[in-house]
Design a protein around this motif. Structure first.
Motif, PDB file in Angstrom:
ATOM      1  N   THR A 108       0.863  -1.177   0.000  1.00 13.87           N
ATOM      2  CA  THR A 108       0.000   0.000   0.000  1.00 13.87           C
ATOM      3  C   THR A 108       0.897   1.222   0.000  1.00 13.87           C
ATOM      4  OG1 THR A 108      -1.681  -1.180   1.292  1.00 13.87           O
ATOM      5  CG2 THR A 108      -1.845   1.225   1.202  1.00 13.87           C
ATOM      6  N   TRP A 109       0.741   2.062  -1.027  1.00 16.30           N
ATOM      7  CA  TRP A 109       1.581   3.257  -1.156  1.00 16.30           C
ATOM      8  C   TRP A 109       0.876   4.444  -0.514  1.00 16.30           C
ATOM      9  CZ3 TRP A 109       1.682   7.170  -5.520  1.00 16.30           C
ATOM     10  CH2 TRP A 109       2.836   7.961  -5.456  1.00 16.30           C
ATOM     11  N   PHE A 110       1.609   5.156   0.357  1.00 13.45           N
ATOM     12  CA  PHE A 110       1.041   6.323   1.023  1.00 13.45           C
ATOM     13  C   PHE A 110       1.569   7.637   0.446  1.00 13.45           C
ATOM     14  CE2 PHE A 110       0.377   2.955   4.096  1.00 13.45           C
ATOM     15  CZ  PHE A 110      -0.929   3.200   4.490  1.00 13.45           C
ATOM     16  N   GLY A 111       2.375   7.539  -0.610  1.00 15.34           N
ATOM     17  CA  GLY A 111       2.954   8.718  -1.226  1.00 15.34           C
ATOM     18  C   GLY A 111       4.444   8.802  -0.964  1.00 15.34           C
ATOM     19  N   HIS A 112       5.167   9.419  -1.913  1.00 15.90           N
ATOM     20  CA  HIS A 112       6.617   9.557  -1.849  1.00 15.90           C
ATOM     21  C   HIS A 112       7.259   8.178  -1.639  1.00 15.90           C
ATOM     22  CE1 HIS A 112      10.047  12.107  -2.051  1.00 15.90           C
ATOM     23  NE2 HIS A 112      10.502  11.780  -0.860  1.00 15.90           N
ATOM     24  N   VAL A 129       6.349   8.965   6.376  1.00 17.71           N
ATOM     25  CA  VAL A 129       6.346  10.424   6.519  1.00 17.71           C
ATOM     26  C   VAL A 129       4.904  10.904   6.407  1.00 17.71           C
ATOM     27  CG1 VAL A 129       7.086  12.623   5.519  1.00 17.71           C
ATOM     28  CG2 VAL A 129       8.699  10.711   5.642  1.00 17.71           C
ATOM     29  N   TRP A 130       4.353  11.290   7.532  1.00 17.84           N
ATOM     30  CA  TRP A 130       2.988  11.810   7.578  1.00 17.84           C
ATOM     31  C   TRP A 130       2.962  13.323   7.811  1.00 17.84           C
ATOM     32  CZ3 TRP A 130       2.905   6.834   6.895  1.00 17.84           C
ATOM     33  CH2 TRP A 130       1.718   6.157   6.613  1.00 17.84           C
ATOM     34  N   GLY A 131       4.119  13.925   8.034  1.00 20.10           N
ATOM     35  CA  GLY A 131       4.176  15.348   8.323  1.00 20.10           C
ATOM     36  C   GLY A 131       3.749  16.202   7.144  1.00 20.10           C
ATOM     37  N   HIS A 132       3.343  17.431   7.445  1.00 23.30           N
ATOM     38  CA  HIS A 132       2.884  18.355   6.405  1.00 23.30           C
ATOM     39  C   HIS A 132       4.039  18.948   5.621  1.00 23.30           C
ATOM     40  CE1 HIS A 132       0.537  21.400   4.363  1.00 23.30           C
ATOM     41  NE2 HIS A 132       1.298  22.363   4.870  1.00 23.30           N
ATOM     42  N   ARG A 133       5.199  19.117   6.271  1.00 27.73           N
ATOM     43  CA  ARG A 133       6.323  19.796   5.646  1.00 27.73           C
ATOM     44  C   ARG A 133       7.597  18.990   5.892  1.00 27.73           C
ATOM     45  NH1 ARG A 133       6.664  25.156   4.181  1.00 27.73           N
ATOM     46  NH2 ARG A 133       4.837  25.700   5.429  1.00 27.73           N
ATOM     47  N   VAL A 134       8.374  18.708   4.837  1.00 29.10           N
ATOM     48  CA  VAL A 134       9.611  17.952   5.006  1.00 29.10           C
ATOM     49  C   VAL A 134      10.756  18.942   5.210  1.00 29.10           C
ATOM     50  CG1 VAL A 134       8.937  15.809   3.914  1.00 29.10           C
ATOM     51  CG2 VAL A 134       9.683  17.673   2.459  1.00 29.10           C
ATOM     52  N   SER A 135      10.862  19.394   6.446  1.00 34.16           N
ATOM     53  CA  SER A 135      11.790  20.456   6.810  1.00 34.16           C
ATOM     54  C   SER A 135      11.882  20.483   8.327  1.00 34.16           C
ATOM     55  CB  SER A 135      11.264  21.798   6.280  1.00 34.16           C
ATOM     56  OG  SER A 135      11.901  22.883   6.907  1.00 34.16           O
ATOM     57  N   PRO A 136      12.963  21.006   8.878  1.00 31.87           N
ATOM     58  CA  PRO A 136      13.010  21.148  10.335  1.00 31.87           C
ATOM     59  C   PRO A 136      12.142  22.289  10.840  1.00 31.87           C
ATOM     60  CG  PRO A 136      14.977  22.092   9.359  1.00 31.87           C
ATOM     61  CD  PRO A 136      14.226  21.418   8.241  1.00 31.87           C
ATOM     62  N   SER A 137      11.704  23.165   9.933  1.00 32.55           N
ATOM     63  CA  SER A 137      10.944  24.346  10.312  1.00 32.55           C
ATOM     64  C   SER A 137       9.469  24.188   9.953  1.00 32.55           C
ATOM     65  CB  SER A 137      11.496  25.582   9.594  1.00 32.55           C
ATOM     66  OG  SER A 137      10.610  26.677   9.720  1.00 32.55           O
ATOM     67  N   THR A 139       7.693  26.575   9.068  1.00 29.74           N
ATOM     68  CA  THR A 139       7.404  27.697   8.179  1.00 29.74           C
ATOM     69  C   THR A 139       8.036  27.547   6.812  1.00 29.74           C
ATOM     70  OG1 THR A 139       7.286  29.150  10.104  1.00 29.74           O
ATOM     71  CG2 THR A 139       7.543  30.218   7.960  1.00 29.74           C
ATOM     72  N   PHE A 140       9.236  26.958   6.746  1.00 34.40           N
ATOM     73  CA  PHE A 140       9.959  26.839   5.492  1.00 34.40           C
ATOM     74  C   PHE A 140      10.086  25.381   5.085  1.00 34.40           C
ATOM     75  CE2 PHE A 140      11.803  30.828   7.220  1.00 34.40           C
ATOM     76  CZ  PHE A 140      11.405  31.673   6.201  1.00 34.40           C
ATOM     77  N   GLY A 141      10.188  25.163   3.765  1.00 34.78           N
ATOM     78  CA  GLY A 141      10.439  23.821   3.253  1.00 34.78           C
ATOM     79  C   GLY A 141       9.258  23.283   2.467  1.00 34.78           C
ATOM     80  N   PRO A 142       9.488  22.222   1.661  1.00 31.78           N
ATOM     81  CA  PRO A 142       8.433  21.667   0.815  1.00 31.78           C
ATOM     82  C   PRO A 142       7.249  21.142   1.625  1.00 31.78           C
ATOM     83  CG  PRO A 142      10.596  20.844   0.172  1.00 31.78           C
ATOM     84  CD  PRO A 142      10.776  21.547   1.470  1.00 31.78           C
ATOM     85  N   THR A 143       6.047  21.464   1.162  1.00 30.01           N
ATOM     86  CA  THR A 143       4.832  20.958   1.794  1.00 30.01           C
ATOM     87  C   THR A 143       4.228  19.848   0.936  1.00 30.01           C
ATOM     88  OG1 THR A 143       3.512  22.655   0.696  1.00 30.01           O
ATOM     89  CG2 THR A 143       4.328  23.152   2.917  1.00 30.01           C
ATOM     90  N   ARG A 144       3.333  19.103   1.520  1.00 28.51           N
ATOM     91  CA  ARG A 144       2.691  17.992   0.823  1.00 28.51           C
ATOM     92  C   ARG A 144       1.833  18.500  -0.331  1.00 28.51           C
ATOM     93  NH1 ARG A 144       2.895  13.246   3.970  1.00 28.51           N
ATOM     94  NH2 ARG A 144       1.548  12.329   2.394  1.00 28.51           N
ATOM     95  N   LEU A 145       1.821  17.723  -1.401  1.00 34.25           N
ATOM     96  CA  LEU A 145       0.959  18.009  -2.542  1.00 34.25           C
ATOM     97  C   LEU A 145      -0.366  17.266  -2.443  1.00 34.25           C
ATOM     98  CD1 LEU A 145       3.662  17.768  -5.375  1.00 34.25           C
ATOM     99  CD2 LEU A 145       2.883  19.807  -4.129  1.00 34.25           C
ATOM    100  N   PHE A 321       5.907  15.431  -2.967  1.00 33.28           N
ATOM    101  CA  PHE A 321       6.625  16.668  -2.657  1.00 33.28           C
ATOM    102  C   PHE A 321       7.311  17.181  -3.926  1.00 33.28           C
ATOM    103  CE2 PHE A 321       6.714  14.098   1.267  1.00 33.28           C
ATOM    104  CZ  PHE A 321       6.034  14.961   2.111  1.00 33.28           C
ATOM    105  N   ASN A 322       7.368  18.491  -4.063  1.00 32.90           N
ATOM    106  CA  ASN A 322       8.032  19.119  -5.199  1.00 32.90           C
ATOM    107  C   ASN A 322       9.493  19.348  -4.836  1.00 32.90           C
ATOM    108  OD1 ASN A 322       8.698  20.502  -7.519  1.00 32.90           O
ATOM    109  ND2 ASN A 322       7.671  22.406  -6.924  1.00 32.90           N
ATOM    110  N   LEU A 323      10.372  18.423  -5.259  1.00 34.25           N
ATOM    111  CA  LEU A 323      11.766  18.439  -4.835  1.00 34.25           C
ATOM    112  C   LEU A 323      12.745  18.639  -5.991  1.00 34.25           C
ATOM    113  CD1 LEU A 323      11.618  15.429  -2.325  1.00 34.25           C
ATOM    114  CD2 LEU A 323      11.382  17.871  -1.815  1.00 34.25           C
ATOM    115  N   ALA A 324      12.257  18.806  -7.199  1.00 30.22           N
ATOM    116  CA  ALA A 324      13.153  18.968  -8.349  1.00 30.22           C
ATOM    117  C   ALA A 324      12.470  19.866  -9.376  1.00 30.22           C
ATOM    118  CB  ALA A 324      13.526  17.610  -8.937  1.00 30.22           C
TER     119      ALA A 324
END
Length: 404
Positions: A108-112, A129-137, A139-145, A321-324
């Protein structure tokens, strides 16, 4: 700690400028999310053959970024192409239908790169990874699509949690804390990552750390830490923890999990020693010429699948996530073209969709309708991307007709 002093200085300066609340929100929780520091990590990793001169190394020369592309070209891409990876419409998310008992071989794929494996009646959770943002912050960093297909608390009991490396899109602090609370399974991780987990409250008896070629047995499954070609790090310091791929082997079925990796000849050795594999989950997204050595492109994923002796290939590391700088659907379009040339069987589930690998359904093209935001806005396709899309469409139709 130098980072704490820098954060305090930035916060104090922002206060003078009237922006303290904004900076405080951006920096909130940073020291914890960054994980363990070099001093905490070194005693646990220094004995590894992969560790020397204060850091881990790949088995072959692996630049994190190509010098030829690390200057003006990459800056231009960031300016012109950073929106290409956004979807053109809503990503279809499926509410998972998970059986009470784990199946013989299902995924079962949950994304990424997050997926739930069912192997010989047992369950293994991969890079959750269930978090909204893949970042230590926050406020900053890629958010889920797209939203997670199901709440973390709704997952059935799992027998193990596998982590490939410590980048934020593979090792997520909120998710680790949630699994520590809702599950009892051990975290099986590459060397060094245990120090992050201990600092986040995971009990010592739920942490298993392995070097490449190390293995442990959990619930009748053999989990082997295998080589990958990548890097690690959660802030400025890099390569203080190990990165890996994984093999999950039961009495009847075997699965390879690529995690996040560039192409390496080591895949052939893994296949010879531990394969062949009924299922291989291979990263296909976030590729770019500038970091080609550490991220496979779709064609390399198919090549690696052949090296491993894989049967069914499932793409991961895309869509969420938009990483590229490539278009959102391009990884799967290119993958299908390459797979058709080698007659490789591919499954492409929607986020949340469960696939019975022993009786996989025919391919259903759901990604073309989503498309890219640039295309939806009327942007012109680059000639090479248009060609990829057209060829992939023909390859998809050919694969589908052969599977029916």
């Amino acid at each position: 700690m130098p980072f704490l002093r820098r954060t305090a200085t930035v916060t104090a300066t922002a206060a003078l400028l009237g922006g303290a609340s904004w900076v405080a929100r951006a920096a909130w929780g940073l020291p914890v999310a960054l994980g363990a520091g070099r001093r905490q990590l070194r005693p646990t990793v220094a004995g590894s053959p992969q560790f020397s001169d204060g850091k881990f190394h790949n088995s072959m020369p692996t630049p994190a970024m190509s010098p030829a592309n690390a200057r003006d070209g990459l800056l231009r891409q960031w300016h012109e192409d950073r929106h290409k990876g956004l979807p053109g419409g809503p990503i279809p998310v499926v509410s998972p239908e998970l059986p009470a008992d784990a199946g013989e071989l299902a995924v079962t794929w949950f994304g990424h790169s997050s997926a739930l494996l069912e192997v010989d009646g047992h369950r293994v959770l991969l890079d959750p990874v269930w978090g909204h943002r893949v970042s230590p912050s926050p406020t900053f960093g890629p958010t889920r699509l797209h939203e997670p297909p199901a709440p973390l608390e709704s997952l059935p009991p799992v027998d193990a949690v596998l982590i490939s490396h410590d980048h934020y899109d593979h090792l997520d602090l909120p998710t680790v804390r949630g699994l520590t609370r809702t599950q009892t399974a051990p975290f099986v991780v590459p060397l060094g990552i245990g120090a992050h987990l201990r600092g986040w409250g995971v009990p010592e008896d739920r942490i298993v750390e392995l070097d490449w070629d190390g293995a442990t047995t959990v619930a009748g499954l053999t989990l082997t830490c295998t080589e990958a070609r990548h890097f690690s790090g959660r802030f400025f310091t890099r390569d203080t923890t190990l990165w890996s791929s994984w093999v999950v082997a039961g009495p009847r079925h075997r699965v390879f999990f690529g995690g996040d990796t560039g192409y390496t000849p080591a895949f052939a050795g893994i296949g010879a020693r531990l394969g062949p594999f009924d299922l291989a989950l291979q990263p296909v997204g976030a590729y770019n010429d500038a970091w080609h050595a550490i991220h496979m492109d779709p064609e390399e994923a198919v090549r690696a699948h052949g090296d491993l002796g894989g049967k069914v290939l499932m793409p991961i590391h895309w869509a969420t996530f938009n990483l590229a700088f490539h278009r959102w659907a391009e990884p799967v379009q290119r993958l299908l073209t390459a797979a058709a040339a080698r007659d490789v069987q591919v499954v492409v589930p929607r986020p949340g969709e469960r696939v019975d690998v022993l009786a996989p359904p025919p391919l259903e093209d759901w990604w073309t309708e989503v498309g890219s935001a640039e295309d939806a806005a009327g942007g012109d396709l680059a000639p090479e991307t248009g060609l990829v899309t057209a060829v992939a469409s023909r390859a998809y139709r050919g694969l589908t007709s052969r599977r029916r």
